[in-house]
Design an enzyme around this catalytic site. Sequence first.
Site, PDB file in Angstrom:
ATOM      1  N   ASP A 140     -15.811  -3.418  45.360  1.00  0.00           N
ATOM      2  CA  ASP A 140     -15.768  -5.764  45.756  1.00  0.00           C
ATOM      3  C   ASP A 140     -16.778  -5.959  44.492  1.00  0.00           C
ATOM      4  O   ASP A 140     -17.760  -4.946  44.629  1.00  0.00           O
ATOM      5  CB  ASP A 140     -15.905  -5.662  47.015  1.00  0.00           C
ATOM      6  CG  ASP A 140     -15.235  -7.219  47.001  1.00  0.00           C
ATOM      7  OD1 ASP A 140     -14.571  -7.451  46.323  1.00  0.00           O
ATOM      8  OD2 ASP A 140     -15.959  -7.849  47.500  1.00  0.00           O
ATOM      9  N   ALA A 164      -5.365   0.340  37.237  1.00  0.00           N
ATOM     10  CA  ALA A 164      -5.328   1.309  36.885  1.00  0.00           C
ATOM     11  C   ALA A 164      -5.749   1.740  36.164  1.00  0.00           C
ATOM     12  O   ALA A 164      -6.733   3.036  35.293  1.00  0.00           O
ATOM     13  CB  ALA A 164      -4.000   1.728  35.439  1.00  0.00           C
ATOM     14  N   HIS A 165      -6.989   0.945  35.059  1.00  0.00           N
ATOM     15  CA  HIS A 165      -8.210   0.507  34.486  1.00  0.00           C
ATOM     16  C   HIS A 165      -9.714   1.329  35.207  1.00  0.00           C
ATOM     17  O   HIS A 165     -10.339   2.074  34.872  1.00  0.00           O
ATOM     18  CB  HIS A 165      -8.728  -0.995  33.740  1.00  0.00           C
ATOM     19  CG  HIS A 165      -9.904  -1.028  33.318  1.00  0.00           C
ATOM     20  ND1 HIS A 165     -10.243  -0.598  31.796  1.00  0.00           N
ATOM     21  CD2 HIS A 165     -11.030  -1.357  33.740  1.00  0.00           C
ATOM     22  CE1 HIS A 165     -11.168  -0.776  31.885  1.00  0.00           C
ATOM     23  NE2 HIS A 165     -11.748  -0.778  32.954  1.00  0.00           N
ATOM     24  N   ARG A 221     -19.373  -2.142  37.609  1.00  0.00           N
ATOM     25  CA  ARG A 221     -18.950  -1.130  37.490  1.00  0.00           C
ATOM     26  C   ARG A 221     -19.353   0.338  37.227  1.00  0.00           C
ATOM     27  O   ARG A 221     -19.646   1.224  38.318  1.00  0.00           O
ATOM     28  CB  ARG A 221     -17.370  -1.696  36.801  1.00  0.00           C
ATOM     29  CG  ARG A 221     -16.492  -1.085  38.148  1.00  0.00           C
ATOM     30  CD  ARG A 221     -15.186  -1.909  37.868  1.00  0.00           C
ATOM     31  NE  ARG A 221     -14.628  -2.283  37.320  1.00  0.00           N
ATOM     32  CZ  ARG A 221     -14.609  -3.652  36.892  1.00  0.00           C
ATOM     33  NH1 ARG A 221     -14.440  -4.110  38.199  1.00  0.00           N
ATOM     34  NH2 ARG A 221     -14.615  -4.035  35.889  1.00  0.00           N
ATOM     35  N   ASP A 235     -15.431 -12.083  31.605  1.00  0.00           N
ATOM     36  CA  ASP A 235     -16.056 -11.791  30.440  1.00  0.00           C
ATOM     37  C   ASP A 235     -15.723 -12.299  29.326  1.00  0.00           C
ATOM     38  O   ASP A 235     -17.472 -12.572  28.272  1.00  0.00           O
ATOM     39  CB  ASP A 235     -14.930 -10.252  29.981  1.00  0.00           C
ATOM     40  CG  ASP A 235     -15.320  -9.131  30.766  1.00  0.00           C
ATOM     41  OD1 ASP A 235     -16.116  -9.370  31.385  1.00  0.00           O
ATOM     42  OD2 ASP A 235     -14.205  -8.758  30.312  1.00  0.00           O
ATOM     43  N   THR A 271      -7.588   1.011  45.427  1.00  0.00           N
ATOM     44  CA  THR A 271      -6.496   0.670  43.921  1.00  0.00           C
ATOM     45  C   THR A 271      -6.003   1.315  43.864  1.00  0.00           C
ATOM     46  O   THR A 271      -5.673   2.070  43.817  1.00  0.00           O
ATOM     47  CB  THR A 271      -8.285   0.420  43.325  1.00  0.00           C
ATOM     48  OG1 THR A 271      -7.920  -0.344  42.161  1.00  0.00           O
ATOM     49  CG2 THR A 271      -8.440   2.154  42.756  1.00  0.00           C
TER      50      THR A 271
END
Length: 189
Positions: free
Chosen positions: A69, A11-12, A178, A152, A8
Amino acid sequence: MKKIVFATNNAHKLEEVRAIVGDRFEIIPLAQTGITEEIPETADTLDGNALQKARYVFERTGLDCFADDTGLEVAALGGAPGVHSARYATAGHDHAANRALLLKNLDGVADRSARFRTVIALIQDGEERFCEGEVRGTIATEERGEGGFGYDSLFIPEGYSETFAEMPAELKNSMSHRGRAVEKLAKML
Ligand code: IMP
């Protein structure tokens, strides 16, 4: 310290993973491997896409690596948008259009139960393994909240009345699909 590639450049996501396993592994983002092209995600399951990405990195770098994913699975829609969550409404990543389409497809539907599910595929010492995390909840009848991203503002986790977008990020991360998948990854490594 042992190196492992996370497929990936988000950044988060990197920060979230480093916070959990960063003391044991040097987590290398995709950009630092020389892979600049977008990795194909053409499988029709979350597992398939995660493995496809991890294999792509392993074949080109030979390094231990993992890829994730995620999909939002809505019961009344037979698990849709699922693996197509990012491109539900359009070929691009138009989150607002995706949310609008989800609300439209659930118009008048009583059963609004759903879950976010994240699958991580790990290739370590040449061996392929999976772990996953999920959070169950329901889809709101209208958007609420400014935080987060993606779906969200429509997702209300079980046991709460707020959407993910109405919560402080730390609270969402503490129960997120996650976060749970990464906790399991940490145990596998
Ligand atoms: P990815 O596999 O992490 O890129 O996620 C695929 C899609 O799922 C994203 O484009 C979002 O639409 C949705 N998604 C993933 N994680 C979240 C989340 O934490 N909140 C809201 N939507 C999410």
